[in-house]
Design an enzyme around this catalytic site. Structure first.
Site, PDB file in Angstrom:
ATOM      1  N   SER A 292       0.342   3.376   3.309  1.00 49.74           N
ATOM      2  CA  SER A 292       1.045   2.953   4.401  1.00 49.74           C
ATOM      3  C   SER A 292       2.603   2.671   4.203  1.00 49.74           C
ATOM      4  CB  SER A 292       0.324   1.531   4.785  1.00 49.74           C
ATOM      5  OG  SER A 292       0.548   0.684   3.597  1.00 49.74           O
ATOM      6  N   ASN A 293       2.992   2.493   3.086  1.00 49.60           N
ATOM      7  CA  ASN A 293       4.578   2.314   2.911  1.00 49.60           C
ATOM      8  C   ASN A 293       5.314   3.876   3.369  1.00 49.60           C
ATOM      9  OD1 ASN A 293       4.648   0.096   1.735  1.00 49.60           O
ATOM     10  ND2 ASN A 293       4.820   0.762  -0.301  1.00 49.60           N
TER      11      ASN A 293
ATOM     12  N   GLY B 141      18.138   9.700 -10.393  1.00 45.33           N
ATOM     13  CA  GLY B 141      18.446  10.654  -9.114  1.00 45.33           C
ATOM     14  C   GLY B 141      17.157  11.314  -9.452  1.00 45.33           C
TER      15      GLY B 141
ATOM     16  N   GLY C 287       7.908   0.109  -3.808  1.00 50.66           N
ATOM     17  CA  GLY C 287       8.018   0.872  -2.638  1.00 50.66           C
ATOM     18  C   GLY C 287       9.256   1.838  -2.949  1.00 50.66           C
TER      19      GLY C 287
ATOM     20  N   GLY D 225       9.458   4.621  -4.666  1.00 50.68           N
ATOM     21  CA  GLY D 225       8.839   5.657  -5.046  1.00 50.68           C
ATOM     22  C   GLY D 225       8.425   6.328  -3.716  1.00 50.68           C
ATOM     23  N   ASP D 226       7.634   5.412  -2.858  1.00 48.98           N
ATOM     24  CA  ASP D 226       7.005   5.655  -1.554  1.00 48.98           C
ATOM     25  C   ASP D 226       8.101   5.945  -0.707  1.00 48.98           C
ATOM     26  OD1 ASP D 226       4.538   4.933  -2.827  1.00 48.98           O
ATOM     27  OD2 ASP D 226       4.852   2.900  -2.179  1.00 48.98           O
TER      28      ASP D 226
ATOM     29  N   GLY E 137       0.871  -1.088   0.058  1.00 52.58           N
ATOM     30  CA  GLY E 137      -0.110   0.034   0.016  1.00 52.58           C
ATOM     31  C   GLY E 137       0.775   1.051   0.038  1.00 52.58           C
ATOM     32  N   ALA E 138       0.647   1.943  -1.107  1.00 53.50           N
ATOM     33  CA  ALA E 138       1.434   3.149  -1.141  1.00 53.50           C
ATOM     34  C   ALA E 138       1.521   4.029   0.061  1.00 53.50           C
ATOM     35  CB  ALA E 138       1.240   3.972  -2.506  1.00 53.50           C
TER      36      ALA E 138
ATOM     37  N   LYS F 150      16.989   5.633 -11.533  1.00 53.19           N
ATOM     38  CA  LYS F 150      18.433   5.623 -10.899  1.00 53.19           C
ATOM     39  C   LYS F 150      19.195   6.801 -11.209  1.00 53.19           C
ATOM     40  CE  LYS F 150      20.110   3.121 -15.203  1.00 53.19           C
ATOM     41  NZ  LYS F 150      20.961   2.154 -15.772  1.00 53.19           N
TER      42      LYS F 150
END
Length: 319
Positions: A40-41, A233, A258, A260-261, A37-38, A231
């Site tokens: 909750s991450n 940046g 995960g 990105g989160d 879950g984005a 990758k």
């Protein structure tokens, strides 16, 4: 909830089943259970960095819903506004692994408890008493009522002077492109802090050119933008300066989900601590990189000390 919350986020979390081996799911017989879950991450990543964070959603009044509550609370996140739905089940998610890094994803979330989130589920006082409300584009994608709930939450928070953080998080398996684009651009216009990706920006704005992306999103109203460039940046901008911040080399990528989160959490944490945007970009890149080194959506998120060591701010002691 003993201390005031610095960040509140909300959205659907699901129970994730990851296969123990590669190949088509029809040939897989054993799975590892975890959570996905984005939102909750982001909450978990921020909590590990030392922040007071709240997350809420609607889960089934079932063992999977209790598992999600147990996992998020165990990470030190406030779950006091989590709602248990006796009529609908907790959503599920299966991964399918082949030779490539990014897994295939199969959702079993239609008519899930979270898709029945509605504005009357919101606690206005709770939303007003934080510094940042973090929202993603996944919530409006799961149902019309969830979209309405997200918009109402943003309105309540903005009216109270709370900053809105938004990650478009485009999921085209959940809705048609035209609807996704129109809705996500609307949500972007409410954001104070925005976390678009390069590919997402091409979908939303029709360009992959970083300075053009930054200019267009600033024109919509965002005061801060952290543009994810994989990758390579990121580019961060506060409207007066734009800085490219190089990423960290990861020799062996295990799981990109995960990242990105974690990136968003790293940026928000740094800004809450008063760091300049370039330094915030470096911390964000660091968590994004560390997330890819571990199997699972949130398992690779570091503590602040671990992050400091990874990005070279502190010296680690092995033994």
């Amino acid at each position: 909830m003993s201390k005031a919350l610095e960040v509140i986020t909300f959205g659907e979390s699901m129970v994730l089943f990851s296969p123990d081996s590669k190949g088509p799911l029809r040939h897989i017989h054993s799975f590892h259970k975890s959570m996905a879950g984005a939102e909750s991450n982001v909450a978990i990543a921020l909590s590990r960095l030392g922040h007071n964070v709240g997350w809420f959603s609607k889960v089934g009044d079932d063992e999977f819903g209790r598992y999600l509550e147990f996992m998020v609370r165990g990470e030190g996140v406030d779950v006091s506004r989590l709602i248990k739905d006796k009529k609908h089940s907790t959503g599920l998610l299966f991964k399918e692994l082949f030779a490539h890094v990014n897994p295939n994803v199969y959702y079993y979330r239609k008519n899930s408890a979270a898709s029945f989130l509605e504005p009357q589920d919101l606690d206005s006082d709770y939303l007003k008493n934080t510094k940042i409300l973090h929202v993603t584009g996944i919530t409006p994608a799961i149902s019309a009522s969830a979209k309405e709930t997200a918009l109402e939450a943003i309105k309540i928070a903005k009216d109270a002077g709370v900053k809105i953080s938004f990650d478009p998080n485009i999921r085209l398996k959940l809705w048609p492109l035209a609807e996704a684009k129109a809705t996500l651009l609307e949500f972007c216009s409410y954001a104070d802090i925005l976390f678009p990706g390069i590919d997402e920006s091409e979908i939303l704005l029709g360009t992959k050119e970083p300075t053009e992306i930054l200019a267009k999103f600033h024109a919509m109203g965002a005061s801060e933008i952290a543009l994810k460039m994989g990758k390579e940046g990121c580019m961060v901008s506060d409207g007066t300066e734009a800085v490219f911040v190089p990423g960290f080399v990861v020799e062996k990528i295990v799981d990109t989900v995960g990242a990105g989160d974690g990136f968003a959490a790293g940026y928000l944490s740094s800004r809450l601590k008063g760091m300049p945007i370039a330094e915030a970009g470096s911390y964000a890149n660091g968590i994004g990189a560390m997330a890819t080194m571990v199997k699972g959506d949130s398992e690779g998120y570091p503590t602040f000390e671990q992050l400091q060591i990874f990005i070279g701010k502190e010296q680690g002691i092995d033994r």
